[in-house]
Design a protein around this motif. Sequence first.
Motif, PDB file in Angstrom:
ATOM      1  N   LEU A 164     -34.406 -35.053   6.235  1.00 54.88           N
ATOM      2  CA  LEU A 164     -34.732 -35.581   4.939  1.00 54.88           C
ATOM      3  C   LEU A 164     -33.127 -35.432   4.026  1.00 54.88           C
ATOM      4  CD1 LEU A 164     -37.745 -33.531   3.868  1.00 54.88           C
ATOM      5  CD2 LEU A 164     -37.689 -35.764   5.125  1.00 54.88           C
ATOM      6  N   ASN A 165     -32.974 -36.314   3.259  1.00 58.35           N
ATOM      7  CA  ASN A 165     -31.886 -36.367   2.261  1.00 58.35           C
ATOM      8  C   ASN A 165     -32.442 -36.222   0.852  1.00 58.35           C
ATOM      9  OD1 ASN A 165     -28.646 -37.000   2.504  1.00 58.35           O
ATOM     10  ND2 ASN A 165     -29.579 -37.238   0.492  1.00 58.35           N
ATOM     11  N   LEU A 166     -32.762 -34.886   0.246  1.00 58.59           N
ATOM     12  CA  LEU A 166     -32.940 -34.704  -0.997  1.00 58.59           C
ATOM     13  C   LEU A 166     -32.097 -34.927  -1.963  1.00 58.59           C
ATOM     14  CD1 LEU A 166     -34.417 -31.054  -0.759  1.00 58.59           C
ATOM     15  CD2 LEU A 166     -35.535 -33.026  -0.285  1.00 58.59           C
ATOM     16  N   ASP A 167     -32.494 -35.821  -2.990  1.00 54.65           N
ATOM     17  CA  ASP A 167     -31.490 -36.400  -3.968  1.00 54.65           C
ATOM     18  C   ASP A 167     -30.871 -35.024  -4.850  1.00 54.65           C
ATOM     19  OD1 ASP A 167     -32.367 -36.448  -7.225  1.00 54.65           O
ATOM     20  OD2 ASP A 167     -34.079 -36.353  -5.862  1.00 54.65           O
ATOM     21  N   ALA A 168     -29.827 -35.404  -5.280  1.00 55.68           N
ATOM     22  CA  ALA A 168     -28.728 -34.317  -5.806  1.00 55.68           C
ATOM     23  C   ALA A 168     -29.524 -33.659  -7.000  1.00 55.68           C
ATOM     24  CB  ALA A 168     -27.362 -34.998  -6.211  1.00 55.68           C
ATOM     25  N   ALA A 169     -30.017 -34.470  -7.905  1.00 55.50           N
ATOM     26  CA  ALA A 169     -30.781 -33.808  -9.132  1.00 55.50           C
ATOM     27  C   ALA A 169     -31.859 -32.673  -8.614  1.00 55.50           C
ATOM     28  CB  ALA A 169     -31.245 -34.720 -10.041  1.00 55.50           C
ATOM     29  N   SER A 170     -32.647 -33.139  -7.666  1.00 57.20           N
ATOM     30  CA  SER A 170     -33.670 -32.420  -7.123  1.00 57.20           C
ATOM     31  C   SER A 170     -33.387 -31.285  -6.497  1.00 57.20           C
ATOM     32  CB  SER A 170     -34.677 -33.221  -6.225  1.00 57.20           C
ATOM     33  OG  SER A 170     -35.818 -32.446  -5.861  1.00 57.20           O
ATOM     34  N   TYR A 171     -32.397 -31.426  -5.453  1.00 62.54           N
ATOM     35  CA  TYR A 171     -31.770 -30.337  -4.745  1.00 62.54           C
ATOM     36  C   TYR A 171     -31.141 -29.070  -5.604  1.00 62.54           C
ATOM     37  CZ  TYR A 171     -29.299 -27.339  -1.802  1.00 62.54           C
ATOM     38  OH  TYR A 171     -28.535 -26.125  -1.131  1.00 62.54           O
ATOM     39  N   ARG A 172     -30.509 -29.645  -6.744  1.00 61.99           N
ATOM     40  CA  ARG A 172     -29.749 -28.457  -7.691  1.00 61.99           C
ATOM     41  C   ARG A 172     -30.868 -27.978  -8.212  1.00 61.99           C
ATOM     42  NH1 ARG A 172     -25.413 -27.868 -11.094  1.00 61.99           N
ATOM     43  NH2 ARG A 172     -24.055 -29.447 -10.206  1.00 61.99           N
ATOM     44  N   GLN A 173     -31.882 -28.624  -8.829  1.00 65.18           N
ATOM     45  CA  GLN A 173     -32.991 -27.992  -9.389  1.00 65.18           C
ATOM     46  C   GLN A 173     -33.835 -26.871  -8.771  1.00 65.18           C
ATOM     47  OE1 GLN A 173     -36.748 -28.393  -9.188  1.00 65.18           O
ATOM     48  NE2 GLN A 173     -36.847 -26.755 -10.598  1.00 65.18           N
ATOM     49  N   LEU A 174     -34.251 -27.332  -7.467  1.00 62.85           N
ATOM     50  CA  LEU A 174     -34.702 -26.477  -6.425  1.00 62.85           C
ATOM     51  C   LEU A 174     -33.934 -25.213  -6.049  1.00 62.85           C
ATOM     52  CD1 LEU A 174     -36.231 -29.326  -4.283  1.00 62.85           C
ATOM     53  CD2 LEU A 174     -37.612 -27.529  -5.520  1.00 62.85           C
ATOM     54  N   ARG A 175     -32.447 -25.545  -5.792  1.00 61.82           N
ATOM     55  CA  ARG A 175     -31.715 -24.358  -5.466  1.00 61.82           C
ATOM     56  C   ARG A 175     -31.653 -23.224  -6.717  1.00 61.82           C
ATOM     57  NH1 ARG A 175     -26.183 -26.641  -4.921  1.00 61.82           N
ATOM     58  NH2 ARG A 175     -26.108 -26.107  -7.283  1.00 61.82           N
ATOM     59  N   GLU A 176     -31.410 -23.644  -7.842  1.00 57.64           N
ATOM     60  CA  GLU A 176     -31.366 -22.929  -9.096  1.00 57.64           C
ATOM     61  C   GLU A 176     -32.674 -22.112  -9.287  1.00 57.64           C
ATOM     62  OE1 GLU A 176     -29.972 -25.521 -12.100  1.00 57.64           O
ATOM     63  OE2 GLU A 176     -27.633 -25.667 -11.380  1.00 57.64           O
ATOM     64  N   THR A 177     -33.735 -22.841  -8.900  1.00 57.68           N
ATOM     65  CA  THR A 177     -34.910 -22.196  -9.081  1.00 57.68           C
ATOM     66  C   THR A 177     -35.294 -21.143  -7.929  1.00 57.68           C
ATOM     67  OG1 THR A 177     -35.796 -24.152 -10.410  1.00 57.68           O
ATOM     68  CG2 THR A 177     -37.360 -22.361  -9.446  1.00 57.68           C
ATOM     69  N   TYR A 178     -35.022 -21.462  -6.827  1.00 58.06           N
ATOM     70  CA  TYR A 178     -35.553 -20.677  -5.701  1.00 58.06           C
ATOM     71  C   TYR A 178     -34.311 -20.023  -4.841  1.00 58.06           C
ATOM     72  CZ  TYR A 178     -39.904 -23.099  -6.651  1.00 58.06           C
ATOM     73  OH  TYR A 178     -40.984 -23.574  -7.201  1.00 58.06           O
ATOM     74  N   GLY A 179     -33.238 -20.329  -5.013  1.00 57.17           N
ATOM     75  CA  GLY A 179     -32.137 -19.972  -4.180  1.00 57.17           C
ATOM     76  C   GLY A 179     -32.149 -20.651  -2.871  1.00 57.17           C
ATOM     77  N   THR A 180     -31.463 -20.309  -1.855  1.00 53.85           N
ATOM     78  CA  THR A 180     -31.213 -21.171  -0.797  1.00 53.85           C
ATOM     79  C   THR A 180     -31.824 -20.298   0.466  1.00 53.85           C
ATOM     80  OG1 THR A 180     -29.074 -20.005  -0.278  1.00 53.85           O
ATOM     81  CG2 THR A 180     -28.955 -21.936  -1.456  1.00 53.85           C
ATOM     82  N   GLY A 181     -33.020 -19.463   0.337  1.00 51.29           N
ATOM     83  CA  GLY A 181     -33.475 -18.628   1.457  1.00 51.29           C
ATOM     84  C   GLY A 181     -34.924 -19.398   1.708  1.00 51.29           C
TER      85      GLY A 181
END
Length: 353
Positions: A54-71
Motif C-alpha cells: 500500500l502507498n498511503l497518501d502523504a496527508a493520511s500517513y502524517r496524521q496517523l504517524r503524529e497520532t499513533y507514532g510508528t510502532g
Amino acid sequence: MTEAGSPSQTPGQTSPFGLHRVVEPAGVLPQQAWRLDADPVPGRDEVVIDVERLNLDAASYRQLRETYGTGPELRKAVLDIVAERGKMQNPVTGSGGMLLGTVREVGPESPLGLKPGDRVATLVSLTLTPLRIDDQLSDWDGQGEQVPCKGTAVLFGRSIAAVLPDDVPDLLALSVFDVCGAPALTSRVVDRRKDASVLVLGGGGKSGSLSLAAARRAGAKRLVALVPFEAEAEVVRASGLADEVVVADARDPIAVLNAVGETVDVTVVCVDVPGCEHGAVLATKDGGTVIFFSMATSFSAAALGAEGLAADVEMLVGNGYVPGHAAFALELWRAEPGVRTVFEARERQTSGS
C-alpha cells in the motif's frame, strides 16, 4: 458478494462504478460509502489483485504517524480502518492512497485490459477500493508511507491501473504513480497561460518536484519553490528545478507572501499539512489560478479565505486524474535529472541513510 448498494441494482448485477460493493449506506458511490464488500471474488467486469504494498497518501500517513507514532499502534490503526470499512480511508483526512500488486483474476467483461500475472499499480484511491489485509501488516515498520502488505483488492469497470514498467524499480514507480495527477494538471494550466509565473508550495516533495518540471516544460517564465526547511531548500537548489527557492512555513500566509515577493500567475499546493490555503491565495495574482493537490486542504477555508481577502483567483481541485497522467509523470522522471535528485533525497530521508 453482498448484494447491497443502489436501490436500482438487481441481484447479480454489477455496476462499473462499484455500486454493488457498497454495504452502507445504500445509494452512494464507493468513495462516499462507510463500508464496502471486499470479497475477493470478481464480478463480471471486475479485477482482483493480490496486494503487495500500500502507498498511503502523504496527508493520511502524517496524521496517523503524529497520532499513533510508528510502532504497533500505527499498524493497528490501519488494520482497524480496513477491517471496519472494507477499504483504507483515513477518518480524519478522508484520504487513502493507492496500491501495488499482481492481477489474480479478471472478470470476463472487464474493460481494463489487464490479465492474470500483470504487476500493476492502481491509479484510483484506496478510499474507493475494496480491500482486505491478511498478514496483520507484520512486515511494516511504520517508518514510511509505503506499507508491505499481503491481501486482496478489487477494481471496478471504471477503475484505472497501470502495468508496472520494466525500466523503473517497482517502489519508485509506485511513488511516481501516487502523485502523477499533479504534474499533468499543472502542465495543462500553465500551458494555457503564456509565460506564466508559477509557485509550488511543497516544491521539495514528490508531487512538487514533478510539478516544477511540468511547469517548466509548459513554458513557465518564473518558477518559485517554497519549502519549510533550509536542508530541503538545498536539495531543490541542487536539482535546478526552480529559478528561486524560498524557505517559509506554508501555514503562515504573511510569511509565504513575504518569501515569494512578487505574486504569481499560478500557485500549486503540494503540501501534506493543513492550514496552507490562505498563503496560497495571497501569493497569487488577481486573475490567477490556485491548484490544490493536498488532501490536507480545507476547501471551505480556501473559498471563504479568498472571499475574505477580496482575492479574484480561480481555485481548482486536483482530482488526481488527467488522461495520460501516469505515462507523463514517468517520462518526466526518466528525462529530468532534477526530479530524480529530489526523489533520491526523499528516499534517503525515509530510509534514514
